[in-house]
Design a protein around this motif. Structure first.
Motif, PDB file in Angstrom:
ATOM      1  N   GLN A 185      13.250  18.104   3.798  1.00  0.00           N
ATOM      2  CA  GLN A 185      14.758  18.271   4.425  1.00  0.00           C
ATOM      3  C   GLN A 185      15.076  17.555   5.535  1.00  0.00           C
ATOM      4  OE1 GLN A 185      12.385  20.608   3.390  1.00  0.00           O
ATOM      5  NE2 GLN A 185      13.368  22.527   2.951  1.00  0.00           N
ATOM      6  N   SER A 245      23.734  22.775   2.095  1.00  0.00           N
ATOM      7  CA  SER A 245      22.548  22.050   2.100  1.00  0.00           C
ATOM      8  C   SER A 245      22.424  20.796   3.272  1.00  0.00           C
ATOM      9  CB  SER A 245      22.194  21.527   0.673  1.00  0.00           C
ATOM     10  OG  SER A 245      21.073  20.985   0.839  1.00  0.00           O
ATOM     11  N   ASN A 276      19.969  20.611   6.487  1.00  0.00           N
ATOM     12  CA  ASN A 276      18.977  19.331   6.406  1.00  0.00           C
ATOM     13  C   ASN A 276      19.227  18.578   7.736  1.00  0.00           C
ATOM     14  OD1 ASN A 276      17.981  19.956   3.835  1.00  0.00           O
ATOM     15  ND2 ASN A 276      19.154  18.362   2.999  1.00  0.00           N
ATOM     16  N   LYS A 334      16.017  13.954   4.496  1.00  0.00           N
ATOM     17  CA  LYS A 334      17.589  13.924   4.078  1.00  0.00           C
ATOM     18  C   LYS A 334      18.360  14.129   5.313  1.00  0.00           C
ATOM     19  CE  LYS A 334      17.443  15.624  -0.900  1.00  0.00           C
ATOM     20  NZ  LYS A 334      17.750  16.844  -1.645  1.00  0.00           N
ATOM     21  N   GLY A 335      18.054  15.033   6.222  1.00  0.00           N
ATOM     22  CA  GLY A 335      18.538  15.020   7.444  1.00  0.00           C
ATOM     23  C   GLY A 335      18.906  13.947   8.322  1.00  0.00           C
ATOM     24  N   SER A 387      20.241  10.036  -0.761  1.00  0.00           N
ATOM     25  CA  SER A 387      19.447  11.349  -0.593  1.00  0.00           C
ATOM     26  C   SER A 387      18.232  11.169  -1.230  1.00  0.00           C
ATOM     27  CB  SER A 387      20.165  12.362  -0.661  1.00  0.00           C
ATOM     28  OG  SER A 387      21.473  12.452   0.112  1.00  0.00           O
ATOM     29  N   SER A 438      17.570  20.609  10.198  1.00  0.00           N
ATOM     30  CA  SER A 438      16.167  20.531  10.187  1.00  0.00           C
ATOM     31  C   SER A 438      15.575  19.261  10.933  1.00  0.00           C
ATOM     32  CB  SER A 438      15.554  20.234   8.872  1.00  0.00           C
ATOM     33  OG  SER A 438      14.156  20.405   8.507  1.00  0.00           O
TER      34      SER A 438
END
Length: 355
Positions: free
Chosen positions: A336, A262, A266, A339-340, A316, A269
């Protein structure tokens, strides 16, 4: 009668934002250009100068009634000059209107007010008529038409002080000194392309005209750019388990393995968001977004947590709930991406999960 099954239309492979839903399909830039009034076109002309100044040694604008047939003048390093005749017309620029402008250039250069430019561009929001385009593409044809229409379009319309006769001397000057190949036009689509290279473009044409591509899937093997943030994430997993967690034994921890994949999605993204912003926003726009993210999560990063993974989860959650409403990318940012951004900050050595 044959019945044909109707297939559903294929949706574009872009990210659909709230802006798309609330405003509907964006107005094509070419159509939007046609809606501008005379005052707005004057502003756009000045904004285009901002771009042209990056291409030439010097760019100046001749204002008022004393421009002598010149609008925007661009000087090359060898002191030659080009003229951009940026005129607003309710319809496409006609051959008669262009002949008058060409006549001005010929007359005032003949009188010694200035030299003949190496290029002369007509710049109009509605473009030029087919008739004018045909003459611009054939320099001899344009010259012949100028001579033919001089009495009607130039003789009394260049200056109100006196009539300008196309006498033997002026004809000789036209034959010897004017290369009609210098005359050209900039089509509306090219005007839009030039304007897109200025910082004013989004204000004029709107961000909704931009379509953000979907993020690419992470490659099966880690890229060099991923080593820092993924190593920090593995350390956070290990800190929670009080044992080493690495790519080798990650599959033995299903929860961590899921979060690891995940995190990579992210990261990519947010990476796609950065690349998307480079094409149309100032170069520091994404950096400002990172700075805003850092200010949001830093109190959580600095707080005490039982381990690095707990810190990572709290940060996060904080990042995912952040509202970037004041940022130009606001309508394009997904959870996303939020968080990225944290992983990008880790890559930049501004955040660590394990102290």
């Amino acid at each position: 009668m044959n019945e044909i099954d109707i297939q559903l239309p294929v949706m574009a492979d872009d990210i659909h934002t709230s802006l798309d839903i609330t405003q509907g399909a964006p107005i094509p830039k070419l159509k939007r250009l046609e809606t501008f009034d005379e005052d707005t076109w004057e502003d756009i002309t000045l904004e285009l100068v901002h771009h042209w100044k990056t291409q030439y040694q010097k760019v100046v604008r001749c204002g008022g009634g004393g421009d002598l047939g010149r609008d925007v003048i661009a000087y090359t390093p060898n002191e030659a000059w080009e003229n951009f005749q940026c005129k607003y017309y309710a319809k496409s620029l006609t051959l008669d209107e262009a002949i008058r402008e060409v006549g001005k250039l010929i007359y005032y250069s003949y009188k010694g007010e200035y030299s003949v430019p190496i290029k002369y561009y007509f710049v109009s929001p509605k473009g030029v008529t087919t008739q004018l385009l045909n003459h611009l593409m054939d320099s001899e044809k344009l010259k012949d038409e100028l001579i033919k229409r001089w009495d009607k379009q130039c003789r009394t319309k260049i200056t109100a002080k006196h009539k300008i006769e196309l006498d033997t001397d002026l004809l000789s000057y036209i034959d010897s000194s004017i290369d009609f190949k210098i005359f050209d036009h900039i089509p509306p689509l090219e005007i839009i392309e030039l304007h897109s290279q200025t910082t004013y473009h989004v204000i004029r044409f709107g961000a909704s005209t931009r379509k953000r591509p979907k993020a690419i899937a992470p490659p099966s093997t880690l890229e060099a750019s991923e080593l820092t943030y993924t190593s920090e994430l593995l350390l956070a997993f290990g800190d929670a388990e009080k044992k080493d967690v690495s790519n080798i034994n990650l599959t033995t921890f299903p929860e961590y393995e899921q979060e690891f994949h995940s995190a990579r999605r992210n990261y990519y993204s947010a990476d796609g968001l950065e690349k998307f912003s480079r094409d149309w926003l100032p170069y520091d726009c994404y950096k400002e977004l990172l700075d805003e993210c850092y200010e949001t999560i830093s109190p959580v990063v600095m707080s005490d947590h039982k381990d690095g993974y707990a810190r990572y989860l709290k940060v996060s959650a904080q990042a995912a709930g952040t509202n970037y409403s004041s940022h130009p990318l606001h309508h394009y940012i997904k959870v996303q991406d939020k968080k990225g951004l944290c992983h990008h900050l880790v890559n930049g050595k501004k955040v660590k999960w394990v102290k």
